[in-house]
Each structure stands twice: as C-alpha cells, then as structure tokens.
Design an enzyme around this catalytic site. Sequence first.
Site, PDB file in Angstrom:
ATOM      1  N   GLY A  59       8.163   6.884  -3.390  1.00  0.00           N
ATOM      2  CA  GLY A  59       8.918   6.809  -2.149  1.00  0.00           C
ATOM      3  C   GLY A  59       9.301   5.409  -1.721  1.00  0.00           C
ATOM      4  CB  THR A  75      -0.938   0.032   1.213  1.00  0.00           C
ATOM      5  OG1 THR A  75      -0.180   0.160   2.417  1.00  0.00           O
ATOM      6  CG2 THR A  75      -1.792  -1.227   1.270  1.00  0.00           C
ATOM      7  N   GLY A 132       7.464   2.937  -0.588  1.00  0.00           N
ATOM      8  CA  GLY A 132       6.598   1.896  -1.138  1.00  0.00           C
ATOM      9  C   GLY A 132       6.995   1.488  -2.543  1.00  0.00           C
ATOM     10  CE1 TYR A 176       4.002   9.919  10.187  1.00  0.00           C
ATOM     11  CE2 TYR A 176       5.808  10.494  11.661  1.00  0.00           C
ATOM     12  CZ  TYR A 176       5.322   9.806  10.564  1.00  0.00           C
ATOM     13  OH  TYR A 176       6.169   8.994   9.850  1.00  0.00           O
ATOM     14  CB  SER A 205       7.858   6.840  11.945  1.00  0.00           C
ATOM     15  OG  SER A 205       8.702   7.969  12.091  1.00  0.00           O
TER      16      SER A 205
END
Length: 252
Positions: free
Chosen positions: A18, A13, A20, A152, A139
Amino acid sequence: MNDKFANKVAVVTGGSTGIGFSIAEALITQGAKRVYITGRSETSLTRAVTALGSAAIAVVSDVVNLRDIQQLRELIENNDDQLDVVFANAGICEKRVFGETTEQDFDRTFDINVKGVFFTVQTLLPLIKDGASVILTSSICSSNGMLELGAYNASKAAVRSFARTWANELRGRKIRVNALSPGFTRTPLMENSLKLNQQQIDELADWAAQTVPLGYMAQPEEIASAALFLASDDAKYVNGIELTVDGGISQI
C-alpha cells in the site's frame, strides 16, 4: 530519476504494501541509501524487498510490541545508521458499529494506530538526526464522523495531535513533524482491515467517481508523492501541519 534523497536513510513502518510500500519505492527511486521497512508478515516483506532491491531492509516488527520497536532501533544502530526520515505509517482501519464495539476491538485500534505511532517515534528519536523529518500517517477521518469508524476516526485525530505537539517539543533539534491525511485510496487495507469484497470495492470506487471532486479514488503512489514532499527539503519550512491528500472531498 532524481537524487533528492541521495545518501538518506529512512524508516517506513507498515512498508510492505500500500502507501508504505509506495513511499519506500519512491525514496529508493530518488536516491535513498537505505530504507528500513517494517511489517508483521514476513511473506509480504520478502515480496516487497524483492521488488525494491538492495537498498531496502525488511524488518519483521509489530508496532504494538515495544520490544520489536527496540530491536528495530538496535538493528539501525548496528548498521551505524542515523535517520533522516521516519514515516510512522503502520495502521489498521476496522469497521465497528457503535453499541457493538468490544473493548478488544477498541484496544486493537488504539494500540496499533496511536500507541504504535507514539512509541515508534519515541524509541527511534535518539537516532533521528537534527533537522530530520518525521511524517505521521493520519487520515481525513481525523476530522469527520464517518459511520462505523468511531475508534478509527478518534485514533487518527490523536495522530494529528502528535504532529502538533512534537513539532513544538522537537523545536530545539529542528526536527519537522507533519501529518499526512489520505482520502480514499486503493490499498490492500480494504481487503485486509475493512474486509471489503470486490463488489464493495467497486461500489466504493463508483461512489468516489461521483463524489470526489477529482472524480476517482487515489492510488498509493499519489499519496506517496505528497509524503515525499513533506520529507524533502522542498518542505523545509513546513512543520506541524496536516497535509490532506484526498482529491478535494474534505472541502465540499
């Protein structure tokens, strides 16, 4: 070229640009039979498939929309495919000042980064083979308090938590679930989500050169190589972990 993923079928997904895209490209280079890449932009997906070749299948799909995820599942089923690897990678990163963040801002981040990951994996679960690998893009922000990224940071901590829980819940099927946590990486997210201009990106790169122990900001393919390690049989006893790929910045 090697064949670590020969005859394997994968979903990525957020696979049109980038990290992905680099994951999809590496899978195909290493022999994958078919890689489904999803994204919201038909233009970006078309460009990606043109670059990736016939092993890539583009699916316009928004991870926030459960019907879109269901349609992805139906497409895979109609192709008589089962999944060896799932990369739940789609996400956004938007700066919001605490005290000025709206409910809409908050919901957007959690809908894409948390709800999207949860329902992508849950919806595709019947198609995921026993012994398969699921990788969730978290992250380094999942464990720090980076300024103006409160929602985030928390959303990526939730993703990290999913990896732990699902590794436990899916033990009966020997499905491995791991989290991949990139550090500062030069992707279109900087322009598209963070809304950085070129000067700001250059300043971030200069900061990374001085601060990151390895002395530079990562390229997407460097993150992808770690992602493929988690997906491969090389990591067949690696389960429930967070693999941090950040040049060492989290350690100092």
